[in-house]
Design a protein around this motif. Structure first.
Motif, short mmCIF file in Angstrom:
data_model
loop_
_atom_site.label_atom_id
_atom_site.label_comp_id
_atom_site.label_asym_id
_atom_site.label_seq_id
_atom_site.Cartn_x
_atom_site.Cartn_y
_atom_site.Cartn_z
N ALA A 148 -6.55 -59.06 5.07
CA ALA A 148 -6.93 -57.84 4.36
C ALA A 148 -5.74 -56.89 4.32
N TYR A 149 -5.63 -56.16 3.24
CA TYR A 149 -4.64 -55.09 3.10
C TYR A 149 -3.22 -55.51 3.47
N GLY A 150 -2.83 -56.67 2.94
CA GLY A 150 -1.45 -57.12 3.08
C GLY A 150 -1.13 -57.78 4.41
N GLY A 171 -3.30 -71.33 5.03
CA GLY A 171 -3.19 -70.99 3.62
C GLY A 171 -4.11 -69.82 3.35
N TYR A 172 -4.30 -69.48 2.10
CA TYR A 172 -5.18 -68.37 1.74
C TYR A 172 -6.62 -68.74 2.12
N ARG A 173 -7.16 -68.06 3.13
CA ARG A 173 -8.50 -68.32 3.67
C ARG A 173 -8.67 -69.80 4.05
N ASP A 174 -7.62 -70.39 4.57
CA ASP A 174 -7.66 -71.83 4.81
C ASP A 174 -6.81 -72.21 6.03
N HIS A 207 1.64 -51.27 1.85
CA HIS A 207 1.90 -51.46 0.41
C HIS A 207 0.65 -51.83 -0.38
N TYR A 208 -0.41 -52.27 0.31
CA TYR A 208 -1.56 -52.81 -0.41
C TYR A 208 -2.55 -51.72 -0.79
N GLY A 209 -2.98 -51.74 -2.04
CA GLY A 209 -4.05 -50.86 -2.53
C GLY A 209 -3.85 -49.41 -2.18
N ASN A 221 -15.96 -47.15 2.85
CA ASN A 221 -16.21 -46.55 1.55
C ASN A 221 -16.58 -47.58 0.49
N LYS A 222 -16.11 -48.82 0.69
CA LYS A 222 -16.25 -49.83 -0.35
C LYS A 222 -17.22 -50.94 -0.02
N LEU A 223 -17.31 -51.27 1.27
CA LEU A 223 -18.10 -52.45 1.66
C LEU A 223 -19.47 -52.03 2.17
N GLY A 233 -19.29 -60.37 3.70
CA GLY A 233 -18.01 -59.91 3.14
C GLY A 233 -17.83 -60.53 1.76
N SER A 234 -16.59 -60.82 1.40
CA SER A 234 -16.33 -61.44 0.09
C SER A 234 -17.08 -62.76 0.02
N PHE A 235 -17.84 -62.95 -1.04
CA PHE A 235 -18.58 -64.20 -1.17
C PHE A 235 -17.71 -65.29 -1.79
N LYS A 247 -13.68 -66.59 -3.26
CA LYS A 247 -12.22 -66.43 -3.12
C LYS A 247 -11.68 -65.85 -4.42
N ASN A 248 -10.54 -65.22 -4.36
CA ASN A 248 -9.88 -64.79 -5.59
C ASN A 248 -9.24 -66.03 -6.21
N PRO A 249 -9.58 -66.35 -7.48
CA PRO A 249 -9.04 -67.58 -8.06
C PRO A 249 -7.55 -67.47 -8.41
N ILE A 282 -16.05 -60.42 -12.09
CA ILE A 282 -17.50 -60.21 -11.97
C ILE A 282 -17.90 -58.90 -12.66
N GLU A 283 -17.09 -57.88 -12.43
CA GLU A 283 -17.39 -56.58 -13.05
C GLU A 283 -17.31 -56.69 -14.58
N LYS A 284 -16.25 -57.35 -15.05
CA LYS A 284 -16.02 -57.48 -16.49
C LYS A 284 -17.13 -58.30 -17.16
N LEU A 314 -21.67 -57.91 -14.20
CA LEU A 314 -22.52 -58.34 -13.09
C LEU A 314 -22.38 -57.44 -11.85
N LYS A 315 -21.67 -56.34 -12.00
CA LYS A 315 -21.47 -55.47 -10.84
C LYS A 315 -22.75 -54.67 -10.56
N GLY A 316 -23.21 -54.75 -9.32
CA GLY A 316 -24.39 -53.96 -8.91
C GLY A 316 -25.72 -54.51 -9.43
N1 EPU Z 1 -11.88 -54.67 -8.52
C1 EPU Z 1 -12.66 -54.46 -9.63
N2 EPU Z 1 -13.89 -53.92 -9.45
C2 EPU Z 1 -14.36 -53.57 -8.24
C3 EPU Z 1 -13.58 -53.79 -7.10
C4 EPU Z 1 -12.31 -54.35 -7.26
O1 EPU Z 1 -12.25 -54.72 -10.77
O2 EPU Z 1 -15.50 -53.09 -8.18
C5 EPU Z 1 -10.52 -55.24 -8.73
C6 EPU Z 1 -9.48 -54.14 -8.78
O3 EPU Z 1 -8.54 -54.48 -9.74
C7 EPU Z 1 -8.86 -54.21 -7.39
C8 EPU Z 1 -8.95 -55.69 -7.12
O4 EPU Z 1 -10.20 -56.10 -7.67
O5 EPU Z 1 -7.55 -53.78 -7.41
C9 EPU Z 1 -8.87 -56.06 -5.67
O6 EPU Z 1 -9.93 -55.42 -4.98
P1 EPU Z 1 -9.85 -55.18 -3.39
O7 EPU Z 1 -8.59 -54.51 -3.04
O8 EPU Z 1 -11.13 -54.53 -2.99
O9 EPU Z 1 -9.73 -56.61 -2.78
P2 EPU Z 1 -10.37 -58.02 -3.15
O10 EPU Z 1 -9.31 -58.89 -3.69
O11 EPU Z 1 -11.60 -57.84 -3.94
C10 EPU Z 1 -9.70 -59.03 -0.82
C11 EPU Z 1 -10.36 -59.76 0.30
C12 EPU Z 1 -11.17 -58.82 1.16
C13 EPU Z 1 -10.24 -57.76 1.71
C14 EPU Z 1 -9.59 -57.01 0.52
C15 EPU Z 1 -8.56 -55.99 0.96
C16 EPU Z 1 -10.70 -62.01 -0.61
C17 EPU Z 1 -11.69 -63.01 -1.09
N3 EPU Z 1 -11.20 -60.82 -0.24
O12 EPU Z 1 -10.75 -58.54 -1.67
O13 EPU Z 1 -11.67 -59.57 2.25
O14 EPU Z 1 -10.95 -56.83 2.52
O15 EPU Z 1 -8.90 -57.98 -0.30
O16 EPU Z 1 -7.41 -56.63 1.40
O17 EPU Z 1 -9.52 -62.31 -0.54
C18 EPU Z 1 -13.50 -60.80 3.05
O18 EPU Z 1 -12.78 -61.79 2.98
O19 EPU Z 1 -14.69 -60.88 3.46
C19 EPU Z 1 -13.00 -59.53 2.59
C20 EPU Z 1 -13.77 -58.44 2.50
#
Ligand code: EPU
Length: 335
Positions: free
Chosen positions: A129-131, A162-165, A194-196, A223-225, A234-236, A238-240, A275-277, A280-282
């Motif tokens: 998380a966060y870099g 690796g990434y989540r691996d 540097h992250y977010g 604030n976010k989770l 947490g994240s369901f 992975k980021n593709p 997902i948002e685009k 499907l958000k919320g």
């Molecule tokens: N975004 C949207 N809509 C939203 C939220 C985010 O479009 O409602 C986009 C934004 O562009 C934002 C980007 O998604 O910049 C990234 O969002 P965020 O910084 O919240 O991080 P994430 O990639 O969604 C990953 C981890 C989280 C970790 C955060 C912060 C994965 C699968 N998830 O989420 O990990 O907390 O970065 O580093 O890599 C977890 O694994 O359970 C987890 C919470």
């Protein structure tokens, strides 16, 4: 060792799924693991190793044995002018370990504050998380192979992080129960900001100490989770990661798409954005939904069954695929 039979797993998984396990073995030390290597326990299958239950989705009752670590204790195993190495039991709550390091003014895990789960899960998922990722600080991982009754220690370079691996997710390590993880923490410390919005949040604090970074991360996450009262893992997904061609095609249709370039030809797209685009958000289907502030998180709004959550996740995957031709991969393990 504590053995429970036909036990509810409600208190053992953060998704708050009310499944049951035929046998739950709570391990407190190495002799407990040796006991598990002998009958009757060695004959009970299937077998699942469970840490904080923060990355699991129980889709049905578990008909085998679940082995859960309660191995505690933190030991200083090495110290130099610049580093302290701490060996921590796999059953320690991850955030308690982070708080312990921060209290000592040691850097290396503070950006990983407030992540659910235990120390033993950190290397399996290579939590990040966060870099920051767990692999940046892990020196070695100690496990016990329940098939051979042997202890083995893997150096960081052997863990195939690796990434989540990691190697701990591969079939060859199916029988290896993580007992301890050794971390290298830094005494001289520079904030990783540097992250977010970390830098922005950190500006609200008087200094850039590990303690301030931890507070900043906790503020951002809270604030976010979703709060702990709501079931989630947490994240369901992975980021593709997509290649050049796919990236170019997406950019043509969505020039505003956020992206993290990993290498030449590898681009990580935030699944939350996809997902948002896709609109499907919320959203909510009965008791399952995507969290309103972070749609990458699927939430159990009531008494959802694991199957209900799983079905909802298939729906999200299908909708995202229809629009982007990207199939999201779950980060959560289905049991
Ligand atoms: N975004 C949207 N809509 C939203 C939220 C985010 O479009 O409602 C986009 C934004 O562009 C934002 C980007 O998604 O910049 C990234 O969002 P965020 O910084 O919240 O991080 P994430 O990639 O969604 C990953 C981890 C989280 C970790 C955060 C912060 C994965 C699968 N998830 O989420 O990990 O907390 O970065 O580093 O890599 C977890 O694994 O359970 C987890 C919470």
């Amino acid at each position: 060792m504590i053995i429970k039979q036909n036990v509810s797993l409600l208190a053992y998984n953060t998704f708050k799924i009310d499944a049951t396990a035929k046998v739950l073995a709570i391990i407190e030390n190495l002799p407990d693991l040796e006991t598990l290597c002998n009958p009757p326990y060695s004959t009970i299958f299937p077998r699942l190793f469970m840490g904080g239950g923060s990355n699991l989705l129980f889709t049905h009752n578990y008909e085998g044995i679940i082995v859960h670590s309660q191995i505690k204790g933190i030991e200083k195993v090495f110290e130099s002018e610049s580093e302290t190495w701490l060996k921590a039991g796999s059953g320690i709550i991850w955030d308690d370990f982070v708080a312990y390091c921060v209290k000592l003014g040691l850097g290396g895990v503070e950006n990983l504050s407030d992540i659910p789960g235990c120390v033993g899960s950190a290397p399996v998922q290579n939590i990040g998380a966060y870099g920051m990722e767990a692999k940046d600080t892990i020196v070695e991982v100690q496990c016990h192979n329940l098939a051979t009754n042997e202890t083995l220690v893997l150096k960081n370079s052997e863990c195939q992080f690796g990434y989540r691996d990691s190697i701990f997710k591969t079939p060859g390590f199916r029988n290896c129960f993580i007992t301890h993880v050794t971390f290298c923490l830094k005494k001289q410390y520079e904030a990783v900001s540097h992250y977010g919005t970390i830098e922005q949040e950190l500006e609200k604090f008087a200094d850039r100490s590990v303690r301030s970074v931890r507070r900043a991360v906790i503020n951002i996450r809270r604030n976010k989770l979703p709060p702990a009262e709501l079931g989630s893992a947490g994240s369901f997904f992975k980021n593709p990661v997509v290649g050049n061609e796919k990236y170019a095609a997406l950019l043509e249709n969505y020039p505003e798409m956020p992206v993290y370039k990993l290498t030449e030809g590898e681009y990580k797209i935030p699944a939350a954005w996809l997902i948002e685009k896709a609109g499907l958000k919320g959203i909510k289907h009965n008791n399952a939904g995507t969290y309103i502030k972070q749609p990458l998180v699927i939430v159990n709004y009531g008494k959802a069954s694991g199957k209900e959550i799983a079905d909802f996740s298939y729906f999200i995957r299908q909708k995202v695929y229809e629009q982007f031709k990207i199939m999201l991969e779950p980060e959560v393990n289905f049991v």
